[in-house]
Design a protein around this motif. Structure first.
Motif, PDB file in Angstrom:
ATOM      1  N   PHE A 172       0.791  -1.233   0.000  1.00  0.00           N
ATOM      2  CA  PHE A 172       0.000   0.000   0.000  1.00  0.00           C
ATOM      3  C   PHE A 172       0.826   1.287   0.000  1.00  0.00           C
ATOM      4  N   SER A 173       2.060   1.230  -0.484  1.00  0.00           N
ATOM      5  CA  SER A 173       2.887   2.446  -0.523  1.00  0.00           C
ATOM      6  C   SER A 173       3.203   2.882  -1.945  1.00  0.00           C
ATOM      7  N   GLY A 174       2.292   2.603  -2.857  1.00  0.00           N
ATOM      8  CA  GLY A 174       2.448   3.101  -4.220  1.00  0.00           C
ATOM      9  C   GLY A 174       3.181   2.178  -5.160  1.00  0.00           C
ATOM     10  N   THR A 175       3.475   0.961  -4.729  1.00  0.00           N
ATOM     11  CA  THR A 175       4.196   0.028  -5.598  1.00  0.00           C
ATOM     12  C   THR A 175       3.342  -0.410  -6.773  1.00  0.00           C
ATOM     13  N   PHE A 176       2.083  -0.762  -6.517  1.00  0.00           N
ATOM     14  CA  PHE A 176       1.227  -1.346  -7.539  1.00  0.00           C
ATOM     15  C   PHE A 176       0.159  -0.396  -8.054  1.00  0.00           C
ATOM     16  N   PHE A 177      -0.166   0.634  -7.305  1.00  0.00           N
ATOM     17  CA  PHE A 177      -1.178   1.602  -7.733  1.00  0.00           C
ATOM     18  C   PHE A 177      -0.928   2.908  -6.984  1.00  0.00           C
ATOM     19  N   PRO A 178      -1.389   4.031  -7.522  1.00  0.00           N
ATOM     20  CA  PRO A 178      -1.170   5.315  -6.840  1.00  0.00           C
ATOM     21  C   PRO A 178      -1.860   5.338  -5.481  1.00  0.00           C
ATOM     22  N   VAL A 179      -1.179   5.871  -4.485  1.00  0.00           N
ATOM     23  CA  VAL A 179      -1.762   5.905  -3.140  1.00  0.00           C
ATOM     24  C   VAL A 179      -2.949   6.855  -3.076  1.00  0.00           C
ATOM     25  N   SER A 180      -3.123   7.712  -4.074  1.00  0.00           N
ATOM     26  CA  SER A 180      -4.276   8.612  -4.097  1.00  0.00           C
ATOM     27  C   SER A 180      -5.590   7.847  -4.202  1.00  0.00           C
ATOM     28  N   ARG A 181      -5.538   6.573  -4.573  1.00  0.00           N
ATOM     29  CA  ARG A 181      -6.745   5.750  -4.659  1.00  0.00           C
ATOM     30  C   ARG A 181      -7.121   5.120  -3.318  1.00  0.00           C
ATOM     31  N   LEU A 182      -6.302   5.317  -2.302  1.00  0.00           N
ATOM     32  CA  LEU A 182      -6.609   4.809  -0.967  1.00  0.00           C
ATOM     33  C   LEU A 182      -7.548   5.773  -0.253  1.00  0.00           C
ATOM     34  N   LEU A 189      -1.129   8.188   5.557  1.00  0.00           N
ATOM     35  CA  LEU A 189      -0.231   7.249   6.228  1.00  0.00           C
ATOM     36  C   LEU A 189       0.809   6.721   5.244  1.00  0.00           C
ATOM     37  N   ALA A 190       0.394   6.453   4.019  1.00  0.00           N
ATOM     38  CA  ALA A 190       1.330   5.976   2.989  1.00  0.00           C
ATOM     39  C   ALA A 190       2.397   7.023   2.708  1.00  0.00           C
ATOM     40  N   TYR A 191       1.997   8.303   2.684  1.00  0.00           N
ATOM     41  CA  TYR A 191       2.966   9.369   2.432  1.00  0.00           C
ATOM     42  C   TYR A 191       4.050   9.427   3.512  1.00  0.00           C
ATOM     43  N   ALA A 192       3.720   8.960   4.707  1.00  0.00           N
ATOM     44  CA  ALA A 192       4.688   8.998   5.814  1.00  0.00           C
ATOM     45  C   ALA A 192       5.676   7.846   5.771  1.00  0.00           C
ATOM     46  N   THR A 193       5.413   6.834   4.962  1.00  0.00           N
ATOM     47  CA  THR A 193       6.305   5.667   4.933  1.00  0.00           C
ATOM     48  C   THR A 193       7.543   5.956   4.095  1.00  0.00           C
ATOM     49  N   GLY A 217      13.670  16.389  -1.777  1.00  0.00           N
ATOM     50  CA  GLY A 217      12.803  16.193  -0.629  1.00  0.00           C
ATOM     51  C   GLY A 217      12.681  14.719  -0.255  1.00  0.00           C
ATOM     52  N   HIS A 218      12.472  13.863  -1.272  1.00  0.00           N
ATOM     53  CA  HIS A 218      12.386  12.429  -1.015  1.00  0.00           C
ATOM     54  C   HIS A 218      13.704  11.902  -0.437  1.00  0.00           C
ATOM     55  N   ALA A 219      14.821  12.327  -1.031  1.00  0.00           N
ATOM     56  CA  ALA A 219      16.124  11.855  -0.559  1.00  0.00           C
ATOM     57  C   ALA A 219      16.399  12.315   0.871  1.00  0.00           C
ATOM     58  N   ALA A 220      16.039  13.565   1.174  1.00  0.00           N
ATOM     59  CA  ALA A 220      16.256  14.092   2.528  1.00  0.00           C
ATOM     60  C   ALA A 220      15.414  13.330   3.544  1.00  0.00           C
ATOM     61  N   TYR A 221      14.188  12.988   3.184  1.00  0.00           N
ATOM     62  CA  TYR A 221      13.318  12.236   4.087  1.00  0.00           C
ATOM     63  C   TYR A 221      13.929  10.878   4.412  1.00  0.00           C
ATOM     64  N   LEU A 222      14.443  10.208   3.390  1.00  0.00           N
ATOM     65  CA  LEU A 222      15.079   8.904   3.604  1.00  0.00           C
ATOM     66  C   LEU A 222      16.357   9.048   4.419  1.00  0.00           C
ATOM     67  N   LEU A 223      17.091  10.114   4.172  1.00  0.00           N
ATOM     68  CA  LEU A 223      18.343  10.328   4.896  1.00  0.00           C
ATOM     69  C   LEU A 223      18.099  10.542   6.388  1.00  0.00           C
ATOM     70  N   VAL A 224      16.985  11.148   6.736  1.00  0.00           N
ATOM     71  CA  VAL A 224      16.633  11.321   8.143  1.00  0.00           C
ATOM     72  C   VAL A 224      16.507   9.960   8.821  1.00  0.00           C
ATOM     73  N   PHE A 225      15.869   8.995   8.140  1.00  0.00           N
ATOM     74  CA  PHE A 225      15.748   7.645   8.690  1.00  0.00           C
ATOM     75  C   PHE A 225      17.119   7.009   8.876  1.00  0.00           C
ATOM     76  N   VAL A 226      18.017   7.235   7.916  1.00  0.00           N
ATOM     77  CA  VAL A 226      19.355   6.655   7.993  1.00  0.00           C
ATOM     78  C   VAL A 226      20.111   7.216   9.202  1.00  0.00           C
ATOM     79  N   VAL A 227      20.091   8.520   9.354  1.00  0.00           N
ATOM     80  CA  VAL A 227      20.846   9.169  10.441  1.00  0.00           C
ATOM     81  C   VAL A 227      20.287   8.769  11.804  1.00  0.00           C
ATOM     82  N   ILE A 228      18.971   8.854  11.947  1.00  0.00           N
ATOM     83  CA  ILE A 228      18.360   8.500  13.229  1.00  0.00           C
ATOM     84  C   ILE A 228      18.556   7.016  13.523  1.00  0.00           C
ATOM     85  N   GLY A 229      18.390   6.182  12.499  1.00  0.00           N
ATOM     86  CA  GLY A 229      18.556   4.745  12.689  1.00  0.00           C
ATOM     87  C   GLY A 229      19.976   4.379  13.080  1.00  0.00           C
TER      88      GLY A 229
END
Length: 243
Positions: A172-182, A189-193, A217-229
């Motif tokens: 449910f994170s946009g792999t198979f269909f756009p999350v806008s259909r949820l 919630l999908a946008y936060a993953t 923006g996407h890269a920075a969001y992922l980088l936050v997870f890397v640093v905190i993790g």
């Protein structure tokens, strides 16, 4: 040295899985989707689903590498304690294993990307940037997952993690269909993953529809997870290995 003994098994799955997935979803299911009045993003379904599968695979490989191998290195093989018997410190142990996990994500993602190219799912030369995007996504999972694994006494918890975190994100994170259909709450919630951000990043590269600000923006969001993790992993490894 250990991987030299087991690489054949993972090498086979790394090649067979993308061929089967893309053949079944991108070509098989895609034939039906492409006959509809509107396809996701207005592109052939394989162009939509292939980068999503690349990102999802990076996530699942990362989750696997940062779960059982971590608790195994503490409780079963005790490799971490052997490492700490040398001049290495906790940071070295965490960083060294994280680099190996990243190498596994990178090698699997590279094979997946080559298969996507073979299926015609990359429409731009910048599609090569989907590989570092997948690796960054993998690191966004390996660091917090390893930190959590280091706190466990039993591997039974990984069943719940996969069932209630990894699999729902996969679906449910946009792999198979756009999350806008949820439904709206699930859409947000999908946008936060982290997976959604990884999927979007890989997809914009393979489609050649790159928005620099959104990509950063996407890269920075992922980088936050890397640093905190990574910071969390150093704390949990220290608490577990130095007591």
């Amino acid at each position: 040295m250990v991987y030299r003994r087991v690489w054949r098994g993972t090498a086979v799955t790394s090649i067979v899985n993308p061929v089967f997935y893309l053949g079944a979803l991108g070509v098989g299911l895609g034939t039906l989707v492409n006959k509809s009045s509107s396809t996701p993003l207005g592109v052939p379904y394989i162009d939509f689903v292939a980068p999503g599968m690349l990102a999802a695979t990076a996530m699942t490989v990362a989750a696997g590498e940062a779960s059982w191998p971590v608790i195994g290195s503490i409780k079963w093989t005790r490799q971490y304690f052997a490492m700490l018997a040398t001049p290495l410190g906790i940071r070295d142990v965490v960083l060294g294993h994280q680099l190996w996990m990243t190498a596994r994500v990178a090698s699997t993602s590279a094979v997946y990307l080559l298969v996507i190219v073979a299926f015609g799912g990359v429409n731009s030369p910048v599609g090569i940037l989907a590989l570092p995007a997948a690796v960054l996504l993998g690191a966004a999972f390996t660091t917090p997952f390893a930190a959590y694994a280091a706190t466990l006494e039993s591997d039974a918890a990984f069943v719940g993690v996969n069932r209630f975190i990894v699999v729902p994100m996969f679906l449910f994170s946009g792999t198979f269909f756009p999350v806008s259909r949820l439904p709206l709450p699930l859409e947000w919630l999908a946008y936060a993953t982290p997976l959604w951000h990884g999927v979007e990043l890989c997809r914009m590269f393979t489609l050649g529809d790159v928005n620099g600000l959104r990509a950063l923006g996407h890269a920075a969001y992922l980088l936050v997870f890397v640093v905190i993790g990574f910071a969390w992993a150093q704390r949990t490894y220290s608490a577990r290995l130095l007591k």
